[in-house]
Design a protein around this motif. Structure first.
Motif, PDB file in Angstrom:
ATOM      1  N   ILE A  23       0.842  -1.202   0.000  1.00  0.00           N
ATOM      2  CA  ILE A  23       0.000   0.000   0.000  1.00  0.00           C
ATOM      3  C   ILE A  23       0.873   1.245   0.000  1.00  0.00           C
ATOM      4  N   ALA A  24       1.908   1.244   0.838  1.00  0.00           N
ATOM      5  CA  ALA A  24       2.824   2.399   0.881  1.00  0.00           C
ATOM      6  C   ALA A  24       3.493   2.609  -0.469  1.00  0.00           C
ATOM      7  N   GLU A  25       3.912   1.532  -1.138  1.00  0.00           N
ATOM      8  CA  GLU A  25       4.548   1.634  -2.458  1.00  0.00           C
ATOM      9  C   GLU A  25       3.572   2.210  -3.483  1.00  0.00           C
ATOM     10  N   LEU A  26       2.331   1.714  -3.490  1.00  0.00           N
ATOM     11  CA  LEU A  26       1.339   2.217  -4.435  1.00  0.00           C
ATOM     12  C   LEU A  26       1.043   3.697  -4.189  1.00  0.00           C
ATOM     13  N   LYS A  27       0.909   4.080  -2.940  1.00  0.00           N
ATOM     14  CA  LYS A  27       0.650   5.485  -2.619  1.00  0.00           C
ATOM     15  C   LYS A  27       1.813   6.363  -3.062  1.00  0.00           C
ATOM     16  N   GLN A  28       3.021   5.896  -2.825  1.00  0.00           N
ATOM     17  CA  GLN A  28       4.220   6.663  -3.223  1.00  0.00           C
ATOM     18  C   GLN A  28       4.304   6.780  -4.745  1.00  0.00           C
ATOM     19  N   ARG A  29       4.077   5.657  -5.429  1.00  0.00           N
ATOM     20  CA  ARG A  29       4.209   5.612  -6.885  1.00  0.00           C
ATOM     21  C   ARG A  29       3.157   6.473  -7.574  1.00  0.00           C
ATOM     22  N   THR A  30       1.966   6.551  -6.989  1.00  0.00           N
ATOM     23  CA  THR A  30       0.854   7.216  -7.667  1.00  0.00           C
ATOM     24  C   THR A  30       0.535   8.600  -7.119  1.00  0.00           C
ATOM     25  N   GLY A  31       1.012   8.890  -5.930  1.00  0.00           N
ATOM     26  CA  GLY A  31       0.690  10.162  -5.305  1.00  0.00           C
ATOM     27  C   GLY A  31      -0.712  10.208  -4.719  1.00  0.00           C
ATOM     28  N   ARG A  32      -1.398   9.097  -4.710  1.00  0.00           N
ATOM     29  CA  ARG A  32      -2.759   9.031  -4.166  1.00  0.00           C
ATOM     30  C   ARG A  32      -2.699   8.761  -2.660  1.00  0.00           C
ATOM     31  N   SER A  33      -3.717   9.190  -1.937  1.00  0.00           N
ATOM     32  CA  SER A  33      -3.729   9.007  -0.482  1.00  0.00           C
ATOM     33  C   SER A  33      -4.367   7.695  -0.045  1.00  0.00           C
ATOM     34  N   LYS A  34      -5.074   7.034  -0.969  1.00  0.00           N
ATOM     35  CA  LYS A  34      -5.744   5.773  -0.642  1.00  0.00           C
ATOM     36  C   LYS A  34      -5.620   4.806  -1.808  1.00  0.00           C
ATOM     37  N   VAL A  35      -5.862   3.529  -1.509  1.00  0.00           N
ATOM     38  CA  VAL A  35      -5.864   2.495  -2.541  1.00  0.00           C
ATOM     39  C   VAL A  35      -7.196   1.753  -2.483  1.00  0.00           C
ATOM     40  N   ASP A  36      -7.519   1.071  -3.566  1.00  0.00           N
ATOM     41  CA  ASP A  36      -8.634   0.134  -3.594  1.00  0.00           C
ATOM     42  C   ASP A  36      -8.035  -1.267  -3.490  1.00  0.00           C
ATOM     43  N   VAL A  37      -8.731  -2.152  -2.778  1.00  0.00           N
ATOM     44  CA  VAL A  37      -8.229  -3.510  -2.579  1.00  0.00           C
ATOM     45  C   VAL A  37      -9.263  -4.496  -3.086  1.00  0.00           C
ATOM     46  N   VAL A  38      -8.786  -5.523  -3.813  1.00  0.00           N
ATOM     47  CA  VAL A  38      -9.621  -6.633  -4.251  1.00  0.00           C
ATOM     48  C   VAL A  38      -9.008  -7.892  -3.654  1.00  0.00           C
ATOM     49  N   ALA A  39      -9.791  -8.597  -2.826  1.00  0.00           N
ATOM     50  CA  ALA A  39      -9.296  -9.820  -2.195  1.00  0.00           C
ATOM     51  C   ALA A  39     -10.206 -10.983  -2.554  1.00  0.00           C
ATOM     52  N   HIS A  40      -9.615 -12.174  -2.632  1.00  0.00           N
ATOM     53  CA  HIS A  40     -10.354 -13.376  -2.997  1.00  0.00           C
ATOM     54  C   HIS A  40     -10.174 -14.453  -1.937  1.00  0.00           C
ATOM     55  N   SER A  41     -11.257 -15.106  -1.563  1.00  0.00           N
ATOM     56  CA  SER A  41     -11.256 -16.283  -0.704  1.00  0.00           C
ATOM     57  C   SER A  41     -10.483 -16.037   0.597  1.00  0.00           C
ATOM     58  N   LEU A  42      -9.412 -16.773   0.857  1.00  0.00           N
ATOM     59  CA  LEU A  42      -8.621 -16.564   2.071  1.00  0.00           C
ATOM     60  C   LEU A  42      -8.111 -15.131   2.137  1.00  0.00           C
ATOM     61  N   GLY A  43      -7.882 -14.525   0.992  1.00  0.00           N
ATOM     62  CA  GLY A  43      -7.444 -13.125   0.973  1.00  0.00           C
ATOM     63  C   GLY A  43      -8.445 -12.204   1.649  1.00  0.00           C
ATOM     64  N   THR A  44      -9.745 -12.565   1.634  1.00  0.00           N
ATOM     65  CA  THR A  44     -10.747 -11.746   2.318  1.00  0.00           C
ATOM     66  C   THR A  44     -10.621 -11.886   3.833  1.00  0.00           C
ATOM     67  N   THR A  45     -10.252 -13.061   4.302  1.00  0.00           N
ATOM     68  CA  THR A  45     -10.021 -13.252   5.738  1.00  0.00           C
ATOM     69  C   THR A  45      -8.790 -12.475   6.162  1.00  0.00           C
ATOM     70  N   VAL A  46      -7.751 -12.535   5.337  1.00  0.00           N
ATOM     71  CA  VAL A  46      -6.527 -11.781   5.601  1.00  0.00           C
ATOM     72  C   VAL A  46      -6.841 -10.289   5.655  1.00  0.00           C
ATOM     73  N   MET A  47      -7.591  -9.788   4.677  1.00  0.00           N
ATOM     74  CA  MET A  47      -7.911  -8.352   4.632  1.00  0.00           C
ATOM     75  C   MET A  47      -8.826  -7.950   5.783  1.00  0.00           C
ATOM     76  N   HIS A  48      -9.766  -8.799   6.135  1.00  0.00           N
ATOM     77  CA  HIS A  48     -10.654  -8.474   7.251  1.00  0.00           C
ATOM     78  C   HIS A  48      -9.834  -8.295   8.524  1.00  0.00           C
ATOM     79  N   SER A  49      -8.926  -9.211   8.807  1.00  0.00           N
ATOM     80  CA  SER A  49      -8.108  -9.071  10.016  1.00  0.00           C
ATOM     81  C   SER A  49      -7.155  -7.887   9.889  1.00  0.00           C
ATOM     82  N   TYR A  50      -6.660  -7.634   8.679  1.00  0.00           N
ATOM     83  CA  TYR A  50      -5.776  -6.494   8.438  1.00  0.00           C
ATOM     84  C   TYR A  50      -6.478  -5.186   8.796  1.00  0.00           C
ATOM     85  N   LEU A  51      -7.748  -5.075   8.434  1.00  0.00           N
ATOM     86  CA  LEU A  51      -8.502  -3.836   8.621  1.00  0.00           C
ATOM     87  C   LEU A  51      -9.180  -3.717   9.991  1.00  0.00           C
TER      88      LEU A  51
END
Length: 148
Positions: free
Chosen positions: A86-114
């Motif tokens: 996320i930090a790399e994408l923000k730095q590369r693009t100059g944007r303050s936020k990112v959009d995330v797409v997660a699949h299957s176990l990735g949704t569990t990972v993202m839920h705990s991440y957030l």
């Protein structure tokens, strides 16, 4: 000879500058993909191609490649990888936020991440939109689209 080289250099200069100019005027958030169990970031290459063909700058799309067997137990290492991407994408693009797409176990990972730990609120502040594909049914506190 100089007559031919000068225009050629000008054209090359415009071609090199074009992606940067496109990125400067591009008004969407960068995208981070998070794969499911036994997957990899390569699973999202065709989706990346679709976004690029529809105008997304290629550098605005990335994926987290994490050890999904480790993510079942201790997710702290995976969370650090997501933080870094996320930090790399923000730095590369100059944007303050990112959009995330997660699949299957990735949704569990993202839920705990957030939602877990002292970093949860800061992490939520970095995510604009979240697409949950075939995974968690709980909203992690950011604008979420769940697809099953």
């Amino acid at each position: 000879m100089l007559r031919f080289i000068a225009p050629l250099l000008a054209v090359v200069g415009l071609l090199v500058a074009a992606p940067g100019a496109q990125a400067q005027s591009f008004n969407q958030d960068p995208i981070l993909f998070v794969h499911g169990i036994e997957g990899s970031g390569a699973q999202f290459e065709s989706q990346k191609m679709r976004f690029v063909s529809n105008g997304y700058p290629e550098a605005w799309i990335d994926a987290v490649d994490y050890d999904s067997t480790r993510a079942v137990g201790d997710r702290s290492e995976v969370h650090q990888q997501i933080d870094q991407k996320i930090a790399e994408l923000k730095q590369r693009t100059g944007r303050s936020k990112v959009d995330v797409v997660a699949h299957s176990l990735g949704t569990t990972v993202m839920h705990s991440y957030l939602t877990s730990g002292s970093m949860a609120e800061q992490r939520k502040a970095n995510v604009d939109d979240y697409v949950n594909v075939d995974g968690q049914s709980s909203n992690p506190g950011v604008r979420t689209l769940a697809v099953w």
